[in-house]
Enzyme design. Structure first.
Site, PDB file in Angstrom:
ATOM      1  CG  HIS A   1      -4.465   1.917  -2.229  1.00  0.00           C
ATOM      2  ND1 HIS A   1      -4.630   2.384  -0.953  1.00  0.00           N
ATOM      3  CD2 HIS A   1      -5.697   1.973  -2.814  1.00  0.00           C
ATOM      4  CE1 HIS A   1      -5.917   2.696  -0.757  1.00  0.00           C
ATOM      5  NE2 HIS A   1      -6.578   2.471  -1.874  1.00  0.00           N
TER       6      HIS A   1
ATOM      7  CD  GLU B   1     -10.237   3.589  -1.425  1.00  0.00           C
ATOM      8  OE1 GLU B   1     -11.163   3.931  -0.701  1.00  0.00           O
ATOM      9  OE2 GLU B   1      -9.121   3.262  -0.972  1.00  0.00           O
TER      10      GLU B   1
ATOM     11  CE1 TYR C   1     -14.446  -3.570   3.525  1.00  0.00           C
ATOM     12  CE2 TYR C   1     -13.598  -1.341   3.733  1.00  0.00           C
ATOM     13  CZ  TYR C   1     -13.753  -2.501   3.001  1.00  0.00           C
ATOM     14  OH  TYR C   1     -13.206  -2.597   1.753  1.00  0.00           O
TER      15      TYR C   1
ATOM     16  CG  ASP D   1      -2.324   0.572   0.805  1.00  0.00           C
ATOM     17  OD1 ASP D   1      -2.344   1.737   0.396  1.00  0.00           O
ATOM     18  OD2 ASP D   1      -3.341  -0.137   0.893  1.00  0.00           O
TER      19      ASP D   1
ATOM     20  CD  GLU E   1      -6.392   2.758   6.363  1.00  0.00           C
ATOM     21  OE1 GLU E   1      -6.756   1.749   7.022  1.00  0.00           O
ATOM     22  OE2 GLU E   1      -6.901   3.091   5.275  1.00  0.00           O
TER      23      GLU E   1
ATOM     24  CD1 TRP F   1     -14.145  -2.536  -2.777  1.00  0.00           C
ATOM     25  CD2 TRP F   1     -14.423  -1.089  -1.104  1.00  0.00           C
ATOM     26  NE1 TRP F   1     -13.710  -1.306  -3.217  1.00  0.00           N
ATOM     27  CE2 TRP F   1     -13.862  -0.396  -2.200  1.00  0.00           C
ATOM     28  CE3 TRP F   1     -14.682  -0.388   0.066  1.00  0.00           C
ATOM     29  CZ2 TRP F   1     -13.559   0.965  -2.157  1.00  0.00           C
ATOM     30  CZ3 TRP F   1     -14.383   0.975   0.121  1.00  0.00           C
ATOM     31  CH2 TRP F   1     -13.824   1.636  -0.991  1.00  0.00           C
TER      32      TRP F   1
END
Ligand code: ACM
Length: 653
Positions: A293, A371, A462, A219, A510, A437
């Site tokens: 990412h 993303e 999640y 990532d 994170e 997702w």
């Protein structure tokens, strides 16, 4: 004795055997853990069928496990040996002579029992014998997991526990999973977790019959796999500057700050973990997250970017690099993507995927795809030229071009390609498997288009989301309470069940700095997801599930696995009365709790006012403190809710 049996016996003798006398020594002592014949059975995930029969089985000081001497059973036997000997002090041996006396029989069916499939089992406990039967070793392993959950909670201990009556109720269980893919995703890119922490995570998940670890290995914040011939990935890409606070808005590290936080797995480490998982019937799905990412890659090899100046990019520590204010895809403030118009990118990915394919025996490789920002691509001459030459109309098609090329590389290594559901924007062939997702709809649609689908909707699954009010939980941008995650249905209405492989929950890290917090975020929601993936829909019932959760909290306490007690935290609703007064409503996702409160800054207990109706704070109060009790026992944590915060939530006066 056949040579293989001899080897098995030698293996057993090397396992620490605890003195039998410890048990008999205790026989006169008062039993602190006397078997409770009225206790409810609390197996998670709920078995397909369980019938309680007369009596109970008491574990003897000498336990003899009968099993065929075949390699696949070795791990099931050693699992039972370890779990049944260490806390109990019993001596647990294994023989393959199926004629002698036995305490536990592990039997692989000669004639396949079609009803239970590859992972199902039958478990019969009588006062004198435990019999687990299955078609495959995995089924015996899951039968053993259920068996352990039938013994007193102290069976979870990592050391000898004295004065417990090691009894299990007599039962007849037939059990098999609803879906074959029962996963947890563990993000070891945002924070590095050591080899032994990854094993610890695997150990916890198999208790709840998970069979897949999705290992998020790359990532913006770190690249974690040694790739031969690409040394900078781990020399540069695996390290950042440690920051704590609120991820996403950390200050940008100075250019000369030491980059010493991180780590990576050598190829030998990976082989060891893959084997460790395999021994516990867990497959590992590796994920290399591209083209977004990818800042750790770009920081290592800036030539893989479309953007000038990428040589100044650094592995992210959690500083702001995206603007999410306009929704997805985010606007990148620095370009964290691989360049779809750069041939070197495909050469790089070929090298990586070749080695990943060799390291991980699982049939799929997950290549991310989520993303990916497009704002730098929109400005890139190389992308514009690619669009012209390949007749690509928009940025979805640019990413689609990239994904299709990556899929070809993955397939050229004999693996199946999987990506996050954004890959569907690029018109992928049905041979691309999809992990859904962004809610369930993308997965439902993909199944109808004959893509294989794994459901992991953020709405239910999640694990990085907060489990209760942000006033107590580490702040993340969304919440997911236990009761909501229990509503997860991996085969949602409208989907084509034939293409749904199963589901998983995702632990992004994170905000998760260590393994204790990883456990806190995973349990108890991991119970809810496991029951959603394993148990028949008609067996799911929140009212019977939650008492089991409470039993398993006690088990995790003994196993020294952390979990979140957030389910006991009350839910605050702030509103305004007609005359604009602040009104505070407290509720609970669990029945039978009492909430006590104070407005005077002192710590409430059950001798304080009990919440019964909406509250209006006294005029100058600054803090509402609450705590939940179950009868006389405090179960929740003290929560400190500033009145100012409630006023903010209630809206303008
Ligand atoms: C994701 O949560 N970005 C897959």
């Amino acid at each position: 004795m056949r040579r293989s049996s001899l080897l098995l016996l030698l293996f057993i003798l090397t396992i620490p055997a605890y003195s039998q006398t410890l048990v008999s020594d205790n026989s006169n002592a008062e039993m602190v853990g006397k078997f409770d014949h009225t206790a409810e059975i609390a197996i998670i995930p709920e078995p397909v069928s369980l019938v309680k029969t007369e009596g109970h089985f008491v574990l003897p000081a000498n336990v003899v496990i009968h099993s065929a001497a075949i390699p696949e059973l070795k791990q099931v036997v050693s699992f039972l040996q370890e779990r049944l000997s260490i806390p109990t002090g019993s001596f647990v041996s294994n023989i393959s002579d199926i004629k002698g006396p036995a305490t536990i029989k592990l039997i692989l069916n000669d004639k396949v029992n079609a009803a239970i499939g590859n992972e199902g089992y039958t478990l019969i406990i009588t006062p004198s014998l435990i019999t687990i039967k299955a078609n495959k070793a995995a089924g015996l392993f899951y039968g053993a997991q259920s068996l352990i959950q039938l013994f007193p909670k102290e069976i979870e201990a990592k050391e000898l526990v004295e004065n417990v009556e090691w009894a299990a109720p007599c039962v007849e269980v037939t059990d098999y999973p609803r879906v074959g893919w029962r996963g947890l995703m563990f993000d070891c890119a945002r924070h590095f977790f050591t080899k032994s922490e990854v094993k610890q995570y695997i150990n916890a998940m198999v208790r709840y019959k998970y069979n897949l670890l999705h290992w998020h290995l790359t990532d913006d914040e770190g690249w974690r796999i040694e790739i031969k011939g690409m040394p900078k990935l781990t020399e540069v890409g695996a390290w950042n500057v440690k920051k704590v606070g609120e991820f996403g808005i950390f200050s940008t590290p100075d250019a000369d700050e030491p980059r010493t936080y991180g780590g990576f797995y050598t190829q030998e480490d990976i082989k060891e973990i893959v084997q460790y998982a395999k021994d516990r019937f867990v497959d590992i799905l590796p994920e290399v997250d591209v083209p977004g990412h990818s800042l750790a890659i770009i920081a290592s090899y800036p030539e893989l970017s479309c953007t000038e100046g990428a040589e100044n990019y650094r592995v992210r520590s959690g500083e702001r690099i995206m603007d999410w204010s306009k929704g997805a895809p985010p606007i990148a403030l620095i370009d964290n993507t691989l360049c779809p118009a750069n041939e070197r990118v495909y050469g790089f990915l070929d090298t990586v995927i070749t080695q990943v394919a060799q390291l991980f025996p699982f049939e799929y490789i997950h290549m991310g795809g989520d993303e990916a920002p497009i704002n730098f691509w929109q400005k890139s001459d190389a992308i514009k030229a690619l669009m012209k030459s390949e007749n690509l109309k928009d940025m979805h098609q640019v990413q689609g071009y990239f994904e299709k090329r990556v899929q070809k590389i993955v397939e050229s290594k004999g693996k199946k390609f999987m990506g996050w559901d954004e890959i569907l924007n690029g018109d992928m062939p049905p041979s691309a498997a999809v992990m859904s997702w962004r809610g369930v709809k993308n997965g439902v649609d993909a199944s109808k288009k004959k893509h294989e689908v794994v459901m992991s909707p953020s709405t239910y699954a999640y694990l990085d989301y907060m489990q209760a009010d942000p006033i107590t939980e580490p702040k993340v941008y969304a919440s997911l309470r236990l009761s909501k995650s229990y509503e997860f249905d991996p085969i949602p209405y409208g989907s084509d069940a034939k293409y749904i492989k199963g589901g998983q929950a995702n632990l992004w890290t994170e905000q998760v700095y260590n393994i204790r917090q990883a456990e806190y975020m995973t349990w108890p929601r991991g119970f809810a997801i496991s029951e959603s993936l394993w148990s028949p829909l008609e067996k799911k019932n929140w009212k019977t599930f939650f008492p089991k959760v409470e039993q398993h909290f006690k088990r995790l306490d003994i196993a020294e696995t952390k979990y979140a007690p957030s389910v006991y935290d009350p839910i605050f609703s702030a509103s305004r009365s007609a005359d604009k007064q602040l009104m505070i409503e407290l509720s609970s996702e669990v029945e039978g709790l009492d909430i006590y409160y104070s407005f005077d800054n002192s710590f409430p207990d059950r001798f304080y006012p009990k919440y019964t109706e909406k509250l209006t704070p006294p005029k100058d109060a600054i803090m509402l403190k609450v705590i939940t009790y179950k009868g006389k026992d405090p179960v929740g944590r003290i929560m400190n809710m500033p009145i100012e915060e409630l006023n903010r939530r209630a809206g303008r006066r």
